[in-house]
Design a protein around this motif. Sequence first.
Motif, short mmCIF file in Angstrom:
data_model
loop_
_atom_site.label_atom_id
_atom_site.label_comp_id
_atom_site.label_asym_id
_atom_site.label_seq_id
_atom_site.Cartn_x
_atom_site.Cartn_y
_atom_site.Cartn_z
N ASP A 138 0.83 -1.28 -0.12
CA ASP A 138 -0.11 -0.20 -0.15
C ASP A 138 0.90 1.17 -0.02
O ASP A 138 1.47 1.49 0.98
CB ASP A 138 -0.83 0.11 1.43
CG ASP A 138 -1.83 1.06 1.23
OD1 ASP A 138 -1.51 2.47 1.18
OD2 ASP A 138 -3.14 0.86 1.35
N ALA A 179 -13.08 3.65 -7.94
CA ALA A 179 -11.56 3.25 -8.19
C ALA A 179 -11.36 2.49 -7.13
O ALA A 179 -10.54 0.98 -7.50
CB ALA A 179 -10.83 4.53 -7.80
N GLY A 180 -11.86 2.28 -5.94
CA GLY A 180 -11.82 1.01 -5.04
C GLY A 180 -12.25 -0.31 -5.54
O GLY A 180 -11.45 -1.10 -5.47
N GLY A 227 -10.04 -1.14 -8.45
CA GLY A 227 -8.51 -1.54 -7.95
C GLY A 227 -8.41 -2.81 -7.09
O GLY A 227 -7.71 -3.66 -7.26
N GLU A 228 -9.54 -3.34 -6.50
CA GLU A 228 -9.34 -4.42 -5.62
C GLU A 228 -9.84 -5.65 -6.48
O GLU A 228 -9.14 -6.77 -6.27
CB GLU A 228 -10.52 -4.29 -4.39
CG GLU A 228 -9.95 -3.47 -3.35
CD GLU A 228 -10.98 -3.43 -2.26
OE1 GLU A 228 -11.83 -4.51 -1.95
OE2 GLU A 228 -11.02 -2.60 -1.29
N GLN A 234 -9.24 -5.75 -10.00
CA GLN A 234 -8.01 -6.10 -10.76
C GLN A 234 -6.89 -6.52 -9.82
O GLN A 234 -5.93 -7.63 -10.13
CB GLN A 234 -7.43 -4.74 -11.20
CG GLN A 234 -8.49 -4.37 -12.39
CD GLN A 234 -8.12 -5.24 -13.53
OE1 GLN A 234 -8.09 -6.28 -13.48
NE2 GLN A 234 -8.13 -4.37 -14.70
N ARG A 235 -6.51 -6.31 -8.57
CA ARG A 235 -5.61 -6.67 -7.46
C ARG A 235 -5.72 -8.28 -7.21
O ARG A 235 -5.00 -9.04 -7.21
CB ARG A 235 -5.47 -5.84 -6.16
CG ARG A 235 -4.23 -6.16 -5.44
CD ARG A 235 -4.18 -5.24 -4.34
NE ARG A 235 -2.81 -5.41 -3.89
CZ ARG A 235 -2.39 -4.97 -2.54
NH1 ARG A 235 -3.38 -3.94 -2.04
NH2 ARG A 235 -1.17 -5.00 -2.24
N THR A 279 -14.84 -5.02 -12.85
CA THR A 279 -14.44 -4.15 -13.51
C THR A 279 -15.01 -3.51 -14.88
O THR A 279 -15.12 -2.53 -15.10
CB THR A 279 -12.63 -4.63 -13.90
OG1 THR A 279 -12.97 -5.71 -14.68
CG2 THR A 279 -12.00 -4.83 -12.69
#
Length: 202
Positions: free
Chosen positions: A40, A156-157, A160-161, A163-164, A191
């Motif tokens: 992070d 975005a959250g 992002g999560e 994709q991660r 996504t």
Amino acid sequence: MFSDGPVVRLLDLAVSVRESAGRLSLDAELRRYVRLVRGDAVAQWNCSAYAVAGALEAAADVLGEAPAAFREKAVQAAGDADPAEFLGTLARSLREHDRADTAEFSELPMAGWEFLRTFPLLFGLDAILMDEPGPVGATVRTLLDNEHPFCTGLAAGYAGEAQRARVLFPGAEGLRPRLSWAGRDALLAITATVDDHLRREH
């Protein structure tokens, strides 16, 4: 330092290890902590593992003047050891792990507490889907539409999560071992839904 933040978090981890009766390893939990902070950018910038080690030593120096709740937690974490000495030992161990390579998930699986910090929105989505079952894409679309136009952080959250999760846990199962609905197709749906919302509304 004594009521919230990284020193308290590490003492909580040490207490959980103590209470596990040998099931958990303090070294493993410290390696997970270092991995979480390194993963992070904000945490790494704001309070690196090395800086936390310094805070642990500072807490050890003034432990006698710390609030009673903090002292009790330090005693609980230390077991038979002197609490101030334990805080110093914890600091040295944290520095050692911070100098080492980041632990791979194949070597050191993600713990439950680490999962909650890495994927908080997906974990929250799990609770929503339990109460209101349905396609994950439609659920995320509703959440974004309800927040619009103040939805950028949420969008975005989620993106992002998702994709991660796909990068860290590739394959059809995705996060399904932790979240029954969160296989690769569901993560792709998240996504895609965020992308669609951005095209329509932004």
